[in-house]
Design a protein around this motif. Structure first.
Motif, short mmCIF file in Angstrom:
data_model
loop_
_atom_site.label_atom_id
_atom_site.label_comp_id
_atom_site.label_asym_id
_atom_site.label_seq_id
_atom_site.Cartn_x
_atom_site.Cartn_y
_atom_site.Cartn_z
N LEU A 123 -5.95 13.09 7.02
CA LEU A 123 -5.59 12.21 8.21
C LEU A 123 -5.84 10.45 7.53
N VAL A 124 -4.89 9.86 7.95
CA VAL A 124 -5.00 8.36 7.86
C VAL A 124 -5.07 7.77 9.12
N PHE A 125 -6.46 7.19 9.45
CA PHE A 125 -6.67 6.62 10.78
C PHE A 125 -6.19 5.26 10.93
N GLN A 126 -6.10 5.10 12.51
CA GLN A 126 -5.23 3.96 12.62
C GLN A 126 -5.75 2.59 12.33
N GLU A 127 -7.21 2.47 12.31
CA GLU A 127 -8.13 1.34 12.04
C GLU A 127 -8.99 1.46 10.89
N PRO A 128 -8.44 1.34 9.71
CA PRO A 128 -9.40 1.27 8.74
C PRO A 128 -10.87 0.79 8.55
N LEU A 184 -11.81 -6.59 1.72
CA LEU A 184 -10.42 -6.66 1.53
C LEU A 184 -9.69 -6.84 2.66
N SER A 185 -8.38 -7.35 2.48
CA SER A 185 -7.64 -7.72 3.47
C SER A 185 -7.15 -6.49 4.35
N GLY A 186 -6.42 -6.55 5.46
CA GLY A 186 -6.13 -5.30 6.31
C GLY A 186 -4.98 -4.35 5.68
N GLY A 187 -3.98 -4.99 4.87
CA GLY A 187 -3.16 -4.06 4.01
C GLY A 187 -3.85 -3.16 2.89
N LEU A 188 -4.71 -3.89 2.19
CA LEU A 188 -5.57 -3.28 1.26
C LEU A 188 -6.25 -2.18 1.74
N ARG A 189 -7.39 -2.48 2.97
CA ARG A 189 -7.85 -1.44 3.48
C ARG A 189 -7.23 -0.17 3.82
N GLN A 190 -5.92 -0.52 4.38
CA GLN A 190 -5.09 0.80 4.79
C GLN A 190 -4.62 1.34 3.52
N ARG A 191 -4.31 0.78 2.45
CA ARG A 191 -4.12 1.32 1.08
C ARG A 191 -5.13 2.18 0.76
N ILE A 206 -1.27 13.65 7.69
CA ILE A 206 -0.98 12.94 9.27
C ILE A 206 -1.41 11.41 9.28
N ALA A 207 -0.69 10.61 9.25
CA ALA A 207 -0.69 9.31 9.63
C ALA A 207 -0.74 8.70 11.09
N ASP A 208 -1.83 8.39 11.57
CA ASP A 208 -2.02 7.89 13.01
C ASP A 208 -2.01 6.63 13.19
N GLU A 209 -0.67 6.10 13.55
CA GLU A 209 -0.44 4.51 13.86
C GLU A 209 -0.92 3.86 12.38
N PRO A 210 -0.31 4.16 11.33
CA PRO A 210 -1.02 3.56 10.10
C PRO A 210 -0.64 2.09 10.13
N GLU A 232 6.93 11.56 -4.40
CA GLU A 232 6.30 11.77 -5.62
C GLU A 232 5.40 13.03 -5.46
N LEU A 233 4.64 13.17 -4.48
CA LEU A 233 3.69 14.40 -4.28
C LEU A 233 4.60 15.63 -3.72
N GLY A 234 5.64 15.35 -2.88
CA GLY A 234 6.25 16.43 -2.29
C GLY A 234 5.59 16.79 -1.22
N MET A 235 4.85 15.98 -0.35
CA MET A 235 4.11 16.31 0.86
C MET A 235 4.78 16.20 2.04
N ALA A 236 4.44 17.05 3.17
CA ALA A 236 4.98 16.86 4.50
C ALA A 236 3.94 15.89 5.18
N LEU A 237 4.72 15.05 6.05
CA LEU A 237 4.25 13.94 6.61
C LEU A 237 4.33 13.96 8.22
N LEU A 238 3.41 13.92 9.22
CA LEU A 238 3.34 13.79 10.49
C LEU A 238 3.01 12.41 10.96
N LEU A 239 3.91 11.59 11.30
CA LEU A 239 3.76 10.39 11.69
C LEU A 239 3.74 9.99 12.89
N ILE A 240 2.32 9.57 13.60
CA ILE A 240 2.06 9.22 15.02
C ILE A 240 2.45 7.84 14.96
N THR A 241 3.23 7.34 16.06
CA THR A 241 3.33 6.12 16.10
C THR A 241 4.10 5.83 17.60
#
Length: 658
Positions: A123-128, A184-191, A206-210, A232-241
């Motif tokens: 899971l990638v959280f909304q607010e890193p 870190l800046s917001g973009g680097l924290r999200q990375r 699962i990317a929750d409002e990334p 590159e990794l062939g993974m599935a993505l559930l994008l919540i937005t």
């Protein structure tokens, strides 16, 4: 058709995404229902939800705040709070080691679920910033995933962490591993958050409002990164937005949720070309777009009705269009953390936040400030309020009693000025005291400035609530009991309490979904029309600033690089930085995809490699603002890039009185 009928969920559940391939799906959710139980009663958050995700596919889960998107992802990962209960349905996941398992039937704290969470589903959280621990380095936190799921040695963890940071295009991975999240800046924290999720190379992410709180260029960089990593990794993505522009550029399948139910689903081409459910049609109409030739009124799903009779018009100090606030030559620098010099001749390490900023705010207009994070927008707004002192320059506020220089004004003068200038903050929750009722919050400015007697304050508070479309009975409630949009309206009401002439709005809709954003933007325009307010509106969203602003100031690296009327700026931008910002905006239109190949490198906020005549180098003086066309200024050494038919060159500063 009434609003209630239009927004009511369908009588029967829709066919789930990839229903014909459910047998081969990586994740298959069947008739899922989730309830939250408390002493106040039971709330059904998700009802009869069905969806399937095939390996390598991208599915977007779309809806307003409160529609059940995040609850669905929490149920999949076993992260529901203690009072959250799955009452029916199955969540079937095909794990490489365990085979097909029903995640709804496995105890959330069991070793079996813990082995799947993080290793197979991440899971990638909304607010890193809140998701990371501020006490540990990035290397320790990202490497923890490998320590838990791979039982790797310290050397192996360090090598895998650096490799994963390189995978997400992180600049200087070895140095980044020793840094803390707040550095870190917001973009680097999200990375970094994405890197932590990818440590075990999960088949489902699962990317929750990334990208919710990121500016347009960082958002585009994160979207490109997710797209590249998936390939590159062939993974599935559930994008919540809730951002339909993000959906149009990333998703292959779309599921639209409303009040915990699926109201429409299908391929992204069908969703955008032939939306059928009234809720989805309304959601699309609420999205602002800078391609609109005129400033149309947005159509929110629920309109805010304000009472014009309760508004008290501010005392006019002059005719509309004359300068009310003038800034000249503002400069501001901040010292960098970690400067441990006690004695020595080395110069202090500083960051230049403002560099020779000059602008004029005209009475009755909305002046938009746009730029990336770190461009100096908020520092300029706080300098105009004198919340931060400036190193050089002047700020003059004009009124009936003559001009007031805010830079040199004493405490007593500033106390009076505060009544004329008020601030609307970006985060409506943290800017409201959770221990005070709404009535006490709105009455506080009246009490501090002694505006009215105690007996009149209740009436004034009720009038303020009515002015922003809220019920007078809300005065006895606390901020936590309101939605994000309602809290932002309370913040606007507090700013209006002293009947100011100028409102400085700092990203007031950045964290709101599209329908609530449309409510707030329409409210601000109505208040301006009815009360004659003047706005300084800060945003990184060009579609939003196109909807509300009369003139637009573009800032980069603390300097104004372009200033023009709204229509002129979007019709023919001149500075390459402005063009880059416009090109980075995702459109809710499949015919206008993002050009990912034209994005800047990550981590570059102030670019100094513009071609001539826009070059900004440290060893030469900064170019002036030149008037390329009437009212249209650009920072350049000359205007040779224009055609021969142009008005005479005017140097920086003349725009203050044009």
């Amino acid at each position: 058709m009434s609003d209630a009928a239009m927004l009511s969920p369908p009588a029967s559940p829709l066919v789930p995404v990839h229903a014909d391939r459910a047998a081969t799906a990586l994740l298959s959710v069947e008739d899922l229902s989730v309830e939250f139980r408390s002493m106040a009663g039971t709330t059904k958050a998700v009802a009869g939800f069905s969806m399937a995700i095939a390996p390598g596919r991208t599915v977007a889960l779309v809806g307003e705040s409160g529609s059940g998107k995040s609850v669905t992802s929490q149920a999949i990962l076993g992260l529901l709070p203690k009072n959250g209960v799955i009452t029916s349905g199955r969540i079937l996941f095909r794990d490489a080691e365990l085979g097909e398992v029903d995640l709804a039937a496995i105890p959330r704290a069991s070793p079996q679920f813990r082995s799947i969470r993080g290793r197979s589903i991440a899971l990638v959280f909304q607010e890193p910033m809140t998701a990371f621990s501020p006490l540990h380095t990035l290397g320790d936190q990202i490497g923890e995933m490998a320590a838990i799921h791979r039982n790797a040695s310290k050397a192996e963890i360090a090598e895998l962490t650096a490799e994963t940071l390189r995978l997400v295009r992180f600049p200087e991975p070895a140095r980044a591993m020793r840094m803390y999240p707040f550095e870190l800046s917001g973009g680097l924290r999200q990375r970094a958050m994405i890197a932590m999720a990818l440590m075990c190379r999960p088949p489902l992410l699962i990317a929750d409002e990334p990208t919710t709180a990121l500016d347009v260029t960082l958002q585009a960089q994160i979207l490109k990164l997710l797209k590249d990593l998936q390939a590159e990794l062939g993974m599935a993505l559930l994008l919540i937005t809730h951002d339909l522009g993000v959906v149009a550029n990333l998703a292959e399948e779309v599921v639209v949720m409303h009040h915990g139910r699926i109201v429409e689903s299908g391929p992204v081409e069908t969703i955008f070309s032939r939306p059928s459910h009234p809720y989805l049609v309304s959601l699309m109409k609420a999205v602002p777009d800078f391609s609109d030739a005129e400033q149309r009124r947005l159509k929110p799903i629920r309109e805010i009705k304000i009472d014009a009779d309760v508004l008290v018009k501010p005392k006019a100090s002059g005719p509309k269009g004359e300068p009310i606030l003038e800034a000249q030559g503002l400069s501001k620098s901040f010292s960098l953390r970690g400067d441990r010099r006690l004695v020595g001749r080395a110069p202090a390490r500083v960051i230049r936040a403002l560099a020779d900023v000059s602008l004029t705010v005209r009475r009755g207009e909305c002046l938009g400030l746009v730029g990336e994070s770190g461009s100096g927008k908020t520092t300029l707004a706080r300098a105009l309020m004198r919340a931060v002192p400036v190193d050089e320059g002047s700020i003059v506020l004009n009124g009936d009693d003559g001009p007031v220089d805010l830079v040199s004004a004493d405490r007593e003068t500033m106390f009076t000025v505060r009544k004329r200038m008020q601030y609307v903050f970006q985060d409506p929750f943290s800017s409201l005291d959770p221990r005070m009722t709404v009535g006490a919050i709105l009455a506080e400015p009246l009490e501090i400035h002694g505006v009215c007697e105690t007996g009149e304050r209740r009436e004034r508070v009720e009038r303020l609530l009515a002015a922003v479309g809220l019920e007078p009975s809300f005065a006895s409630r606390y901020p936590h009991s309101f939605s994000g949009g309602q809290r932002q309206r309370i913040g606007i009401a507090r700013a209006l309490a002293l009947e100011p002439e100028i409102l400085i709005c700092d990203e007031p809709v950045a964290a709101l979904d599209v329908s609530v954003q449309a409510q707030i933007l329409n409210l601000l325009k109505d208040l301006q029309r009815l009360s004659g307010l003047t706005y300084v509106f800060i945003t990184h969203n060009l579609a939003v600033v196109n909807h509300i602003a009369d003139r637009i100031v573009v800032m980069c690296d603390g300097a104004v690089v372009e200033l023009a009327p709204r229509a002129e700026l979007f019709r023919e931008p001149l500075h390459p930085y402005t063009k880059m910002l416009i090109e980075a905006v995702p459109h809710a239109d499949l015919a206008r995809p993002l050009d990912f190949s034209n994005l800047p490198e990550v981590g570059l906020i102030g670019r100094r490699d513009w071609a001539a005549p826009f070059t900004i180098a440290r060893d030469i003086p900064m170019p002036q603002l030149l008037e390329a066309r009437p009212g249209h200024f650009v920072r350049a050494a000359n205007l040779d890039f224009l055609s021969d038919e142009r008005p005479p060159v005017k140097p920086s500063g003349t725009e203050l009185r044009t």
